[in-house]
Design a protein around this motif. Sequence first.
Motif, PDB file in Angstrom:
ATOM      1  N   UNK A 156       0.831  -1.207   0.000  1.00 51.38           N
ATOM      2  CA  UNK A 156       0.000   0.000   0.000  1.00 51.38           C
ATOM      3  C   UNK A 156       0.866   1.258   0.000  1.00 51.38           C
ATOM      4  N   UNK A 157       0.310   2.418  -0.396  1.00 52.89           N
ATOM      5  CA  UNK A 157       1.100   3.650  -0.450  1.00 52.89           C
ATOM      6  C   UNK A 157       1.745   4.058   0.874  1.00 52.89           C
ATOM      7  N   UNK A 158       1.088   3.781   1.998  1.00 54.97           N
ATOM      8  CA  UNK A 158       1.674   4.156   3.287  1.00 54.97           C
ATOM      9  C   UNK A 158       2.672   3.129   3.807  1.00 54.97           C
ATOM     10  N   UNK A 203      -2.551   2.401  -7.118  1.00 53.87           N
ATOM     11  CA  UNK A 203      -2.305   3.774  -7.531  1.00 53.87           C
ATOM     12  C   UNK A 203      -1.946   4.595  -6.297  1.00 53.87           C
ATOM     13  N   UNK A 204      -1.713   5.890  -6.492  1.00 48.84           N
ATOM     14  CA  UNK A 204      -1.227   6.719  -5.381  1.00 48.84           C
ATOM     15  C   UNK A 204      -2.280   6.933  -4.301  1.00 48.84           C
ATOM     16  N   UNK A 205      -3.546   6.671  -4.616  1.00 49.59           N
ATOM     17  CA  UNK A 205      -4.605   6.800  -3.622  1.00 49.59           C
ATOM     18  C   UNK A 205      -4.854   5.499  -2.859  1.00 49.59           C
ATOM     19  N   UNK A 222     -11.259  -0.109  -4.194  1.00 52.35           N
ATOM     20  CA  UNK A 222     -10.892   0.958  -3.271  1.00 52.35           C
ATOM     21  C   UNK A 222     -10.151   0.370  -2.069  1.00 52.35           C
ATOM     22  N   UNK A 223      -9.515   1.205  -1.241  1.00 49.79           N
ATOM     23  CA  UNK A 223      -8.886   0.678  -0.020  1.00 49.79           C
ATOM     24  C   UNK A 223      -9.868   0.011   0.941  1.00 49.79           C
ATOM     25  N   UNK A 224     -11.165   0.214   0.706  1.00 53.95           N
ATOM     26  CA  UNK A 224     -12.197  -0.439   1.521  1.00 53.95           C
ATOM     27  C   UNK A 224     -12.795  -1.639   0.791  1.00 53.95           C
ATOM     28  N   UNK A 268      -5.654   8.447 -11.810  1.00 57.70           N
ATOM     29  CA  UNK A 268      -4.598   8.790 -10.866  1.00 57.70           C
ATOM     30  C   UNK A 268      -3.351   7.961 -11.163  1.00 57.70           C
ATOM     31  N   UNK A 269      -2.192   8.532 -10.887  1.00 52.12           N
ATOM     32  CA  UNK A 269      -0.920   7.881 -11.209  1.00 52.12           C
ATOM     33  C   UNK A 269      -0.700   6.628 -10.374  1.00 52.12           C
ATOM     34  N   UNK A 270       0.084   5.713 -10.922  1.00 50.37           N
ATOM     35  CA  UNK A 270       0.469   4.512 -10.205  1.00 50.37           C
ATOM     36  C   UNK A 270       1.426   4.828  -9.070  1.00 50.37           C
ATOM     37  N   UNK A 271       1.341   4.034  -8.009  1.00 55.63           N
ATOM     38  CA  UNK A 271       2.171   4.247  -6.819  1.00 55.63           C
ATOM     39  C   UNK A 271       3.653   4.170  -7.140  1.00 55.63           C
TER      40      UNK A 271
END
Length: 278
Positions: A156-158, A203-205, A222-224, A268-271
């Motif tokens: 994940x992004x974080x 993606x970055x989100x 989605x993250x959910x 949105x851009x990829x991570x």
Amino acid sequence: MNEKLYEATPLTQGDFTTGIEGPACDREGNIYCVSFRDKRGIARVTPDGKAELFLTLPEKSAGNGIRFNKVGEMFIADYTDHNILRVDMTTCAISVFAHNDTMNQPNDIAITANSVLYASDPHWGNSTGQLWRITKEGKTILEASAMGTTNGIEVSPDGKTLYVNESVQRTIWAFEIAADGALKNKRLFKKFDDYGFDGMRCDIDGNLYATRHGKGTVVKLSPRAEVLQEINVLGEHPTNICFGGKDGRTAYVTEAKAMRLVQFRVERAGLEWKRWRR
């Protein structure tokens, strides 16, 4: 003029085998895929679809998932020789970064912002799988063994969650990533009732794009774990996905039925594209 989003078009034609996988983009926007002409060939594909042989793997090796780290080194899951290979992109020198004979066949790899790798490791004959962590020094650590056919994998992004799917069981699991990189607190993220899974990217989100092998689509979650989009990729057997292009908003998908790369635009851009440009 508004561009069309989530509408796939072919990028390459010919030269790949049904083992086409990978893919991953370098900083210049080239896309790298495995199984170019044969199982040992790694292709470099320009953003306008011109493919050429970039390098040939050693005789006993065959490539699958590809990733880049922040200094531009390429890592390739070598499923026949139980390796994670490292490639110097300047000299094209190939070295064994990690090896473990107890791996079934390292399949896909994920990478953190500080270059720790995770590898899925399915045993297709038994419908089981393992999950490995590979440290920055190349040490292999078995993080999970009693799993289904582990395949697509992403961070994940974080940097706090590792997603891994099981193709035969049609499930996506989420692990918490501890400070030392170890995995804990496995939880079910999403389960589907039909078709299979293969590669995944965020993606970055934090939206997760997962290839649906057999269905011929990529599903955006989605993250959910909500289904946000499902994109037709012009072939029944998408194997993996990455993001690139001038703004990181072009998704590239390897598709084994037609043995080609397809592409589509996203919002949105990829991570990984964004991470290595900070």
